[in-house]
Write a protein that holds these residues in place. Structure first.
Motif, PDB file in Angstrom:
ATOM      1  N   CYS A  35      -5.670   2.245  -4.346  1.00 53.50           N
ATOM      2  CA  CYS A  35      -5.362   3.566  -3.777  1.00 53.50           C
ATOM      3  C   CYS A  35      -3.919   3.626  -3.309  1.00 53.50           C
ATOM      4  O   CYS A  35      -3.205   4.596  -3.589  1.00 53.50           O
ATOM      5  N   ARG A  36      -3.512   2.603  -2.609  1.00 51.99           N
ATOM      6  CA  ARG A  36      -2.138   2.586  -2.097  1.00 51.99           C
ATOM      7  C   ARG A  36      -1.123   2.637  -3.234  1.00 51.99           C
ATOM      8  O   ARG A  36      -0.068   3.250  -3.099  1.00 51.99           O
ATOM      9  N   GLU A  37      -1.435   1.992  -4.358  1.00 55.42           N
ATOM     10  CA  GLU A  37      -0.550   2.060  -5.526  1.00 55.42           C
ATOM     11  C   GLU A  37      -0.446   3.482  -6.067  1.00 55.42           C
ATOM     12  O   GLU A  37       0.546   3.832  -6.699  1.00 55.42           O
ATOM     13  N   ARG A  38      -1.449   4.313  -5.807  1.00 54.74           N
ATOM     14  CA  ARG A  38      -1.455   5.715  -6.258  1.00 54.74           C
ATOM     15  C   ARG A  38      -0.980   6.672  -5.165  1.00 54.74           C
ATOM     16  O   ARG A  38      -1.095   7.883  -5.309  1.00 54.74           O
ATOM     17  N   GLY A  39      -0.478   6.143  -4.060  1.00 52.63           N
ATOM     18  CA  GLY A  39       0.043   6.998  -2.993  1.00 52.63           C
ATOM     19  C   GLY A  39      -1.009   7.513  -2.028  1.00 52.63           C
ATOM     20  O   GLY A  39      -0.738   8.432  -1.252  1.00 52.63           O
ATOM     21  N   ILE A  40      -2.206   6.931  -2.042  1.00 46.44           N
ATOM     22  CA  ILE A  40      -3.276   7.342  -1.137  1.00 46.44           C
ATOM     23  C   ILE A  40      -3.251   6.411   0.073  1.00 46.44           C
ATOM     24  O   ILE A  40      -3.331   5.194  -0.074  1.00 46.44           O
ATOM     25  N   THR A  41      -3.132   6.987   1.260  1.00 44.78           N
ATOM     26  CA  THR A  41      -3.109   6.208   2.496  1.00 44.78           C
ATOM     27  C   THR A  41      -4.544   5.980   2.948  1.00 44.78           C
ATOM     28  O   THR A  41      -5.217   6.907   3.397  1.00 44.78           O
TER      29      THR A  41
ATOM     30  N   VAL B 296      -4.275  13.089   2.426  1.00 45.83           N
ATOM     31  CA  VAL B 296      -5.197  12.841   3.534  1.00 45.83           C
ATOM     32  C   VAL B 296      -5.104  11.373   3.950  1.00 45.83           C
ATOM     33  O   VAL B 296      -5.108  10.485   3.101  1.00 45.83           O
ATOM     34  N   ARG B 297      -4.999  11.113   5.238  1.00 50.48           N
ATOM     35  CA  ARG B 297      -5.050   9.738   5.757  1.00 50.48           C
ATOM     36  C   ARG B 297      -6.533   9.391   5.898  1.00 50.48           C
ATOM     37  O   ARG B 297      -7.280  10.115   6.562  1.00 50.48           O
ATOM     38  N   ILE B 298      -6.957   8.275   5.276  1.00 53.95           N
ATOM     39  CA  ILE B 298      -8.384   7.946   5.197  1.00 53.95           C
ATOM     40  C   ILE B 298      -8.673   6.591   5.828  1.00 53.95           C
ATOM     41  O   ILE B 298      -8.062   5.588   5.461  1.00 53.95           O
ATOM     42  N   ALA B 299      -9.623   6.575   6.741  1.00 57.29           N
ATOM     43  CA  ALA B 299     -10.182   5.331   7.273  1.00 57.29           C
ATOM     44  C   ALA B 299     -11.574   5.210   6.666  1.00 57.29           C
ATOM     45  O   ALA B 299     -12.417   6.089   6.845  1.00 57.29           O
ATOM     46  N   PHE B 300     -11.806   4.135   5.929  1.00 53.59           N
ATOM     47  CA  PHE B 300     -13.065   3.939   5.210  1.00 53.59           C
ATOM     48  C   PHE B 300     -13.832   2.788   5.852  1.00 53.59           C
ATOM     49  O   PHE B 300     -13.328   1.667   5.936  1.00 53.59           O
ATOM     50  N   VAL B 301     -15.043   3.087   6.322  1.00 55.63           N
ATOM     51  CA  VAL B 301     -15.867   2.079   6.981  1.00 55.63           C
ATOM     52  C   VAL B 301     -17.024   1.706   6.055  1.00 55.63           C
ATOM     53  O   VAL B 301     -17.851   2.562   5.730  1.00 55.63           O
ATOM     54  N   GLU B 302     -17.050   0.459   5.663  1.00 59.88           N
ATOM     55  CA  GLU B 302     -18.129  -0.081   4.835  1.00 59.88           C
ATOM     56  C   GLU B 302     -19.201  -0.613   5.781  1.00 59.88           C
ATOM     57  O   GLU B 302     -19.015  -1.648   6.416  1.00 59.88           O
ATOM     58  N   LEU B 303     -20.304   0.105   5.907  1.00 59.44           N
ATOM     59  CA  LEU B 303     -21.337  -0.260   6.873  1.00 59.44           C
ATOM     60  C   LEU B 303     -22.291  -1.330   6.353  1.00 59.44           C
ATOM     61  O   LEU B 303     -22.984  -1.951   7.147  1.00 59.44           O
ATOM     62  N   LEU B 304     -22.332  -1.557   5.061  1.00 57.80           N
ATOM     63  CA  LEU B 304     -23.241  -2.568   4.540  1.00 57.80           C
ATOM     64  C   LEU B 304     -22.487  -3.824   4.150  1.00 57.80           C
ATOM     65  O   LEU B 304     -22.076  -4.583   5.000  1.00 57.80           O
TER      66      LEU B 304
END
Length: 131
Positions: free
Chosen positions: A107-113, A86-94
């Motif tokens: 995450c990128r080291e584990r192959g997670i985009t 899954v391609r993930i965009a993570f928004v930290e709102l706080l």
């Protein structure tokens, strides 16, 4: 597109909404901890598998933050939950951009985009159109 639906997790809530090209998940109404983050990433993985989503926009609005020392086990849960597909965009709102960016590297080291953002508009553009 489907109507938004809100589900309760252990110590938080997630509002899911299927939008054209991606799944939007707003995580709110709680205090972050390792247990909370692990639970919501498991729920996000389950929802992606159930809906067939390959792009995920996560907006996190939880009080507090996960300790840096606890990020490694969290990334393991994400990897085990199939987030590498899954391609993930993570928004930290706080306020925990630095911790989220460190998690992004692991995450990128584990192959997670995944990429961390402080706003939804930039996150959505990256998620749908790339760099």
């Amino acid at each position: 597109m489907s109507a938004p639906r809100t589900v309760d997790g252990p110590g938080f809530r997630i509002r899911f909404e299927s939008l054209p090209g991606y799944l939007r998940a707003f995580v709110f109404d709680g205090t972050d901890s390792l247990a909370v983050s692990m639970a919501y990433w498991r729920m996000l993985g389950d929802e992606c598998r159930a809906t067939g989503a390959t792009r995920l926009l996560v907006l996190e609005e939880l009080q507090s933050t996960v300790d840096i020392a606890d990020i490694h086990p969290l990334i393991e849960v994400m990897a085990e939950g199939g987030m590498a597909s899954v391609r993930i965009a993570f928004v930290e709102l706080l306020d925990d951009i630095a911790g989220s960016e460190y998690g992004e590297i692991l995450c990128r080291e584990r192959g997670i985009t995944i990429r961390t953002f402080s706003g939804e508009d930039a996150a959505r553009r990256w998620l749908l159109y790339g760099d």
